[in-house]
Design a protein around this motif. Structure first.
Motif, PDB file in Angstrom:
ATOM      1  N   THR A  67       0.818  -1.216   0.000  1.00 25.91           N
ATOM      2  CA  THR A  67       0.000   0.000   0.000  1.00 25.91           C
ATOM      3  C   THR A  67       0.849   1.262   0.000  1.00 25.91           C
ATOM      4  OG1 THR A  67      -1.661  -1.211   1.289  1.00 25.91           O
ATOM      5  CG2 THR A  67      -1.910   1.177   1.139  1.00 25.91           C
ATOM      6  N   GLY A  68       1.896   1.307   0.828  1.00 27.05           N
ATOM      7  CA  GLY A  68       2.689   2.514   0.977  1.00 27.05           C
ATOM      8  C   GLY A  68       3.482   2.905  -0.247  1.00 27.05           C
ATOM      9  N   SER A  69       4.006   1.912  -0.970  1.00 26.44           N
ATOM     10  CA  SER A  69       4.874   2.215  -2.108  1.00 26.44           C
ATOM     11  C   SER A  69       4.164   2.155  -3.452  1.00 26.44           C
ATOM     12  CB  SER A  69       6.059   1.238  -2.123  1.00 26.44           C
ATOM     13  OG  SER A  69       5.594  -0.108  -2.204  1.00 26.44           O
ATOM     14  N   THR A  70       2.988   1.562  -3.519  1.00 29.23           N
ATOM     15  CA  THR A  70       2.289   1.384  -4.797  1.00 29.23           C
ATOM     16  C   THR A  70       1.349   2.539  -5.112  1.00 29.23           C
ATOM     17  OG1 THR A  70       2.381  -1.020  -4.560  1.00 29.23           O
ATOM     18  CG2 THR A  70       0.777  -0.145  -6.140  1.00 29.23           C
ATOM     19  N   PHE A  71       0.654   3.057  -4.091  1.00 24.07           N
ATOM     20  CA  PHE A  71      -0.424   4.012  -4.333  1.00 24.07           C
ATOM     21  C   PHE A  71       0.010   5.452  -4.097  1.00 24.07           C
ATOM     22  CE2 PHE A  71      -2.587   0.026  -3.234  1.00 24.07           C
ATOM     23  CZ  PHE A  71      -3.400  -0.109  -4.352  1.00 24.07           C
ATOM     24  N   THR A  72      -0.562   6.325  -4.893  1.00 25.12           N
ATOM     25  CA  THR A  72      -0.405   7.768  -4.683  1.00 25.12           C
ATOM     26  C   THR A  72      -1.297   8.201  -3.524  1.00 25.12           C
ATOM     27  OG1 THR A  72      -2.198   8.239  -6.221  1.00 25.12           O
ATOM     28  CG2 THR A  72       0.033   8.135  -7.138  1.00 25.12           C
ATOM     29  N   LEU A  73      -1.249   9.480  -3.195  1.00 28.29           N
ATOM     30  CA  LEU A  73      -2.136  10.004  -2.152  1.00 28.29           C
ATOM     31  C   LEU A  73      -3.593   9.758  -2.522  1.00 28.29           C
ATOM     32  CD1 LEU A  73      -2.583  11.630   0.453  1.00 28.29           C
ATOM     33  CD2 LEU A  73      -2.507  13.715  -0.931  1.00 28.29           C
ATOM     34  N   PHE A  74      -3.941   9.941  -3.803  1.00 32.72           N
ATOM     35  CA  PHE A  74      -5.313   9.682  -4.251  1.00 32.72           C
ATOM     36  C   PHE A  74      -5.691   8.223  -4.011  1.00 32.72           C
ATOM     37  CE2 PHE A  74      -8.010   8.035  -7.720  1.00 32.72           C
ATOM     38  CZ  PHE A  74      -9.178   8.751  -7.453  1.00 32.72           C
ATOM     39  N   GLY A  75      -4.824   7.306  -4.411  1.00 28.80           N
ATOM     40  CA  GLY A  75      -5.115   5.882  -4.230  1.00 28.80           C
ATOM     41  C   GLY A  75      -5.244   5.506  -2.768  1.00 28.80           C
ATOM     42  N   GLN A  76      -4.371   6.079  -1.929  1.00 30.50           N
ATOM     43  CA  GLN A  76      -4.437   5.784  -0.493  1.00 30.50           C
ATOM     44  C   GLN A  76      -5.720   6.324   0.131  1.00 30.50           C
ATOM     45  OE1 GLN A  76      -0.822   7.441   1.089  1.00 30.50           O
ATOM     46  NE2 GLN A  76       0.500   6.022  -0.034  1.00 30.50           N
ATOM     47  N   LEU A  77      -6.168   7.501  -0.314  1.00 29.36           N
ATOM     48  CA  LEU A  77      -7.406   8.078   0.220  1.00 29.36           C
ATOM     49  C   LEU A  77      -8.628   7.275  -0.234  1.00 29.36           C
ATOM     50  CD1 LEU A  77      -6.711  11.911  -0.110  1.00 29.36           C
ATOM     51  CD2 LEU A  77      -6.674  10.496   1.958  1.00 29.36           C
TER      52      LEU A  77
END
Length: 448
Positions: A67-77
């Motif tokens: 999760t931390g290295s794959t997704f951008t801020l948008f993806g994490q939100l």
């Protein structure tokens, strides 16, 4: 729009819950396939996006990509939003927004709330939904501020408080997603008292259920707790103490887990690994390095899971307590199951047995299917993965990222069934219960 669609087809509450969760999952999966969702600008493949959205909405925490290295801020939100909606239930959110705009809660919406909150009647469900939102905001905010303050010693303040709130929301909703990178979860903070105690508190509060939290909040005025709250608190305390002591003893000399830690670190790590099978999914020790006996204990704790009306999964603590009470009553030759000087109805014992057997059937079936699709994988690793998916725990021995496409689909369906509950899905698909106009004569068979 969604409500109108449900009303058009005259769907009953269980069917609405099943379809509602499915729609949220597909919407989340679509957002995660967008280029803006991933660091590489390509978006996730549909299968991986659907898996991630299912895991987030079903507050599981099993991940096929970090999760931390794959997704951008948008993806994490997007993931964080799915966790929050999935943990509290979309009907709770709908009710809260209805309050904000001054809309009246209809009878149909109250029925949906009753079903989603697992209540026996509609009385007080709207008040409970409002209190759930207030509790959630207060607890997640407190957890986010404390974790953010601690993380600020290791990273810039803005990032630290974002991480703090992400992990607070994730763990209170028993989801287990993390941003630490490299599938590490919270292993970097294995001996940190603040991180361990704050996250454990978030997991426990999310796992005991909002009904129990509400009663604890009112206790200063009422000076009484319901039988349900007493059973939940007693069973939770017993399982946490039981798990902590056994993990401490079984892992004490393991050079890959507890042995290198200080005495305080050993206690904290044992407590954390006992708390997280409440279906939280985060960990401070490498799960794959635990002893086999410890892994079997965690499988047992994951299968039991959290409590009714909570953000967690499993067969629930009250189910386990009821069955254990029935066993002890039979051994002692007693006809009734007694908890805190109150008799448990036979219908509750039958329901507990149904939930447990249904859960065992799902776990065994999924394990058998995965032994076919994931050839060459250790059986214990497969059983651990199947139980974690059913209980929406999210702990893994490292199998999840290496699942075959068919294996991912099987785990997705298991997480979905585990979040909504086998009985809810069965009722959603079943015909209306028909009244029985006669009863067969009694018969006897030999047992044991």
């Amino acid at each position: 729009m969604v409500k109108r669609l449900f009303d058009t087809f005259h769907l009953d509450p269980p069917k609405i819950l099943v379809l509602g969760f499915a729609l949220i999952i597909f919407l989340g999966a679509f957002l995660l396939t967008l280029p803006a969702a991933t660091v590489d600008g390509l978006g996730l493949s549909w299968l991986n996006a659907l898996f991630t959205a299912t895991s987030a909405t079903c507050v599981t925490g099993l991940v096929v990509v970090d999760t931390g290295s794959t997704f951008t801020l948008f993806g994490q939100l997007v993931i964080l939003s799915l966790i929050q909606v999935g943990g509290l239930g979309f009907m709770t959110f709908s009710t809260f927004f209805a309050f904000l705009v001054g809309k009246r809660i209809s009878l149909r919406e109250r029925l949906l709330l009753q079903e989603s909150l697992n209540q026996v009647s509609m009385e007080g469900v709207v008040r409970l939904a409002r209190r759930i939102m207030l509790f959630t905001i207060a607890i997640e905010s407190a957890g986010g501020l404390l974790l953010g303050w601690r993380f600020s010693f290791d990273m810039p303040a803005g990032r630290a408080f974002y991480y703090g709130f992400f992990h607070s929301i994730s763990n209170f909703n028993n989801a287990g997603f993390d941003l630490m990178g490299d599938f590490a979860s919270l292993t970097y903070y294995v001996e940190d008292p603040l991180v361990n105690l704050v996250v454990c508190t978030l997991i426990i509060l999310g796992g005991i259920g909002f009904i129990v939290m509400s009663e604890l909040y009112e206790y200063r005025h009422t000076k009484r707790l319901s039988l349900h709250a007493k059973v939940v608190l007693a069973t939770t305390a017993f399982l946490l103490a039981f798990g902590t002591v056994l993990i401490f003893l079984m892992e004490y000399t393991n050079p890959k887990t507890l042995q290198p830690l200080s005495l305080v670190g050993k206690v904290l790590a044992s407590l954390y690994q006992s708390v997280t099978p409440r279906t939280a999914g985060s960990n401070t020790l490498s799960i794959g390095d635990l002893q086999q006996t410890t892994l079997l204990l965690i499988i047992f704790l994951m299968f039991i899971g959290a409590s009714p009306g909570s953000t967690g999964g499993g067969i629930k603590t009250t189910t386990f307590a009821t069955l254990l009470g029935a066993v002890f009553s039979q051994i002692r030759g007693k006809e009734d199951v007694i908890f805190f000087r109150q008799r448990i109805l036979p219908s509750m014992i039958y329901k507990s047995l149904t939930v447990t057997v249904s859960g065992l059937f799902v776990v065994m079936l999924v394990t058998m299917l995965l032994t076919v699709t994931e050839r060459g994988i250790d059986f214990l690793m497969i059983l651990f993965e199947a139980t974690s998916a059913f209980a929406t725990t999210g702990l893994s021995m490292g199998l999840t990222p290496h699942l075959s496409p068919i294996g991912k689909i099987i785990i997705m369906l298991t997480m979905f069934a585990g979040r909504l509950g086998p009985l809810t899905i069965a009722f959603a698909l079943a015909q209306r219960k028909q009244k029985e106009y006669f009863r067969y004569p009694k018969g006897k068979i030999m047992i044991g």
